[in-house]
Design an enzyme around this catalytic site. Structure first.
Site, mmCIF file in Angstrom:
data_model
loop_
_atom_site.group_PDB
_atom_site.id
_atom_site.type_symbol
_atom_site.label_atom_id
_atom_site.label_comp_id
_atom_site.label_asym_id
_atom_site.label_seq_id
_atom_site.Cartn_x
_atom_site.Cartn_y
_atom_site.Cartn_z
ATOM 1 N N HIS A 241 2.387 2.686 8.240
ATOM 2 C CA HIS A 241 1.491 2.620 7.222
ATOM 3 C C HIS A 241 0.199 2.252 8.016
ATOM 4 C CE1 HIS A 241 2.027 -1.134 4.423
ATOM 5 N NE2 HIS A 241 1.529 -1.429 5.062
ATOM 6 N N ARG A 242 -1.447 2.073 7.744
ATOM 7 C CA ARG A 242 -1.792 1.117 7.388
ATOM 8 C C ARG A 242 -2.108 0.167 6.709
ATOM 9 N NH1 ARG A 242 -3.755 2.025 13.546
ATOM 10 N NH2 ARG A 242 -4.943 -0.251 12.493
ATOM 11 N N SER A 243 -3.823 -0.240 6.592
ATOM 12 C CA SER A 243 -4.214 -1.214 5.411
ATOM 13 C C SER A 243 -4.948 0.139 4.861
ATOM 14 C CB SER A 243 -5.125 -2.088 5.841
ATOM 15 O OG SER A 243 -5.542 -2.056 6.866
ATOM 16 N N SER B 141 -7.447 -4.833 10.554
ATOM 17 C CA SER B 141 -6.829 -5.346 11.766
ATOM 18 C C SER B 141 -6.628 -5.012 12.809
ATOM 19 C CB SER B 141 -5.936 -6.750 11.949
ATOM 20 O OG SER B 141 -4.749 -6.423 11.539
ATOM 21 N N GLN C 116 -1.273 -12.849 7.538
ATOM 22 C CA GLN C 116 -1.040 -11.836 7.454
ATOM 23 C C GLN C 116 -0.436 -10.959 6.209
ATOM 24 O OE1 GLN C 116 -3.527 -8.731 9.938
ATOM 25 N NE2 GLN C 116 -1.081 -6.755 9.237
ATOM 26 N N GLU C 117 0.681 -11.166 6.612
ATOM 27 C CA GLU C 117 1.568 -9.824 5.682
ATOM 28 C C GLU C 117 2.692 -10.837 5.649
ATOM 29 O OE1 GLU C 117 2.091 -6.209 6.421
ATOM 30 O OE2 GLU C 117 0.344 -6.176 7.512
HETATM 31 P P1 PGA Z 1 -4.447 -3.222 9.833
HETATM 32 O O1 PGA Z 1 -3.201 -3.781 9.199
HETATM 33 O O2 PGA Z 1 -3.557 -1.564 8.976
HETATM 34 O O3 PGA Z 1 -5.170 -3.587 8.655
HETATM 35 O O4 PGA Z 1 -3.970 -2.951 11.774
HETATM 36 C C1 PGA Z 1 -1.623 -3.649 9.962
HETATM 37 C C2 PGA Z 1 -0.822 -4.312 9.910
HETATM 38 O O5 PGA Z 1 -1.316 -4.772 10.859
HETATM 39 O O6 PGA Z 1 -0.200 -3.848 10.216
HETATM 40 ZN ZN ZN Z 2 0.242 -5.628 12.451
#
Ligand code: PGA
Ligand code: ZN
Length: 399
Positions: free
Chosen positions: A353-355, A40, A152-153
């Protein structure tokens, strides 16, 4: 002096290729680091190129500016050379993935030459002795899982934990407790990209589940555990119709601000990331005005670790916190600049981090080096535990 920079493609946690860099120095220093990758991603992030292309371009233009030219320990010089080699303002020539891998690998080589741990090399003698509280993703959906929550989280935030170790294990326990609560409700759940549970339930039920899991673990551990959100609202926003879509439900930007404020109060949220679209500084400022005294309003896609975007946020009163992802901006120097500007204006920097991740642990050191109050690096998946376990090791001798 840097004597060699090697670049290769390695696997990330989604099974995609990413860039890994090895940096060697004349005096025998060695550093290795790999670029993470988002799903994202913010519109204003530095550019991630296909790894093969990023590597080829970096070999042609960045490596010659580093080898026999720059000291690994001189991070500003390393990162300036990367910018000079690239020549664009978004790393679209050598790729932010090549840039960040080299930048982080050079930092590790610099630390190795000094015989110091990375957090010490980056943070220096005058950093504080606080430890970052890990935010653990325990339930999620959005771009990280199909048929799961719109938000998302859902992030466990063990704010009352007396140590890094207690906080890390508390988040793992909340993750397990969420699994139990879902089981009790007869809800099957797969896992998303970061290892969070990804059940096909409404967001409102997800709030119930996380609240229950957090309170069980807080009771068991005897310290305060709150939770927070990464709404990643840009992914929900329909810019043509100017509404946020949660399936069939719609919210206007004004309603979105109200909804977020209600959630903060109803669930005593410790943290809310990207509650509005990445272009909506004014809405983010409204929400900050309403609830910024009792929660962190954090800009990820909004600020993209970029000092210019952060300065706009500061000027408009949007948010009180910034997410720091080195690969959003391409170098550690740029990430440090963002932390410094944030701190100067009373914004909390949250290292993330990243996803898509690797076993690389640089961000654990970065969080300790910058005295970050929080680090966002998942809860239990292996590429996440790599960072969490490194934090435990760092805390053993540093905090
Ligand atoms: P991304 O998501 O690493 O897929 O961008 C993590 C976030 O949005 O914090
Ligand atoms: Zn984010």
């Amino acid at each position: 002096l840097i004597t060699s920079v090697r670049l290769r493609r390695v696997l990330d946690s989604r099974g995609n290729p990413t860039v890994e860099a090895d940096v060697l120095t004349e005096s025998g220093g060695f550093g290795r680091a790999a670029a993470p990758s988002g799903a994202s991603t913010g519109e204003y992030e530095a550019i991630e190129l296909p790894p093969g292309e990023a590597i080829a371009n970096a070999r042609k233009r960045a490596v010659p500016r580093l080898v026999d030219e720059v000291y690994a320990g001189d991070q500003r010089a390393v990162d300036a050379a990367l910018h000079a080699a690239d020549g664009t303002d978004d790393f679209s020539d050598i790729g932010a993935n090549s840039a960040v891998a080299i930048s982080m690998a050079a930092a590790k080589a610099g630390a190795d030459v000094l015989g110091a741990p990375l957090y010490q090399h980056l943070g220096g003698a005058f950093r504080g002795d606080n430890f970052p509280v890990p935010l653990g993703n325990v339930v999620g959906g959005g771009e990280h899982a199909k048929e799961a929550t719109y938000i998302q989280e859902f992030l466990s935030a063990p704010v009352g934990a007396p140590s890094v170790e207690e906080a890390v294990f508390a988040n793992a326990q909340v993750h397990a407790a969420v699994g139990d609560v879902l089981d009790e409700r007869g809800v099957p759940a797969a896992k998303g990209d970061e290892g969070a549970w990804a059940p096909a339930i409404d967001d409102s039920e997800a709030f119930e589940v996380v609240e229950e899991a957090v309170s069980r673990v807080a009771d068991d551990r005897g310290f305060d555990i709150k939770f927070g959100l990464d709404v990643a609202a840009t992914e929900l926003y329909d810019a043509d119709d100017e509404v946020y879509r949660y399936g069939d439900e719609e919210r206007t930007p004004e309603e979105q601000v109200e909804y977020m404020a209600e959630l903060v109060d109803e669930y005593d949220l410790a943290y809310v990331e990207d509650p509005l679209d990445e272009n909506d500084y004014a809405g983010t400022a409204d929400l900050t005005e309403k609830v910024g005294d009792r929660t962190l309003i954090c800009g990820d896609d909004l600020f993209v670790t970029n000092v210019e975007r952060l300065q706009t946020g500061i000027d408009e009163g949007a948010g009180n916190s910034i997410l720091i992802k080195p690969n959003q901006i391409g170098t550690l120097s740029d990430a440090f600049d963002a932390v410094e500007l944030a701190t100067k204006h009373g914004y909390d920097a949250v290292i993330s981090h990243r996803s898509g991740e690797t076993e690389d642990t640089t961000i654990a050191h970065l969080a300790v080096a910058t005295d970050a109050p929080f680090i966002k690096t998942g809860a239990v998946a292996g590429e996440r535990t790599a960072k969490l376990n490194e934090l435990i090791r760092i805390a053993e001798d540093a905090v």
